[in-house]
Motif scaffolding. Structure first.
Motif, PDB file in Angstrom:
ATOM      1  N   GLY B  26      41.459  40.019  42.147  1.00 14.28           N
ATOM      2  CA  GLY B  26      40.557  39.673  41.173  1.00 14.28           C
ATOM      3  C   GLY B  26      40.865  38.264  41.140  1.00 14.28           C
ATOM      4  N   LEU B  29      38.586  36.580  43.956  1.00 13.05           N
ATOM      5  CA  LEU B  29      37.087  36.545  43.397  1.00 13.05           C
ATOM      6  C   LEU B  29      36.776  35.736  42.527  1.00 13.05           C
ATOM      7  N   TYR B  62      36.585  43.910  37.655  1.00 11.53           N
ATOM      8  CA  TYR B  62      37.313  44.142  39.098  1.00 11.53           C
ATOM      9  C   TYR B  62      38.678  44.990  39.098  1.00 11.53           C
ATOM     10  N   ARG B  66      38.918  48.856  40.201  1.00 12.03           N
ATOM     11  CA  ARG B  66      39.931  49.102  41.107  1.00 12.03           C
ATOM     12  C   ARG B  66      40.957  50.082  40.603  1.00 12.03           C
TER      13      ARG B  66
END
Lengths: 66, 152
Positions: B26, B29, B62, B66
């Motif tokens: 995360g 990103l 995220y 996940r």
């Protein structure tokens, strides 16, 4: 990582849940270790070996890789 | 290993390691998004408040997605009976949250005087509750399927 945790545990008539409680992890983690889908830390390997009354070699050493 | 992030991590080592990976993915990103924002801000006008909200959303969503898809939330659910029990609990929690939030909002924040205000409030609340329930259900289903494969 291949291992003999499951066969040893079954021979001792112990459930995944009982082993998990003894070593302080979840039943899912024990299942993953037994299936070779998660490589445990040395600390967890030792805890599992102690709970099953075996050595690390007995449980985690792969014969033929020496 | 000693780290200040320990308070955000569970005791189980598999879960701990997996969640650390999710945080790290995360964060990467997030960095990529921020770098792209810097580059594009030279060409287009950027609303920084919106960018910060999107950045937080990218990281938060995220990690939550996940985690939900990984099937590690409900580690003990490995039977149909346990699955149904947890599903019932999830439904109760979602319903309780919706009712309590609605009551607290009406009592402490604002009593909707117009029908449109009430409609907006209930609509927003139902949407949040639905998303919360869906995320919980996906997590429960993933956990159940994963645990079934792992149980002897």
């Amino acid at each position: 990582m291949k291992n003999r945790v499951k066969i040893t545990r079954v021979m001792l008539n112990m459930t995944q849940g009982e082993l998990a409680r003894q070593v302080g992890v979840t039943r899912q983690t024990i299942g993953l270790v037994e299936k070779g889908e998660y490589n445990p830390t040395l600390q967890l390997c030792v805890a599992i070996a102690e709970a099953l009354n075996k050595t690390l070699d007995d449980l985690f050493w792969e014969v033929g890789k020496e | 290993m000693k780290t200040w992030i320990s308070f955000l991590l569970p005791d189980d080592e598999y879960k701990e390691r997996s969640i650390l990976y999710f945080y790290a993915e995360g964060a990467i990103l997030l960095v990529i998004f921020l770098l792209l924002t810097i580059i594009f801000s030279n060409f287009i006008a950027v609303d920084y408040q919106l960018i910060i909200l999107i950045a937080l959303g990218i990281f938060g969503l995220y990690v939550v997605i996940r985690y939900s898809l990984s099937g590690m939330e409900y580690t003990e659910v490995n039977s149909e009976q346990a699955f149904k029990k947890e599903l019932k609990l999830l439904t109760t929690k979602t319903t309780s949250f919706t009712i309590i939030f609605l009551l607290l909002y009406i009592l402490l924040v604002e009593y909707p005087t117009r029908f449109q205000d009430l409609y907006d409030l209930v609509g927003l609340l139902c949407s949040v509750a639905l998303v919360w329930f869906m995320i919980g259900f996906i997590s429960l289903k993933s956990s159940y399927q994963k645990n079934k494969k792992l149980t002897d």
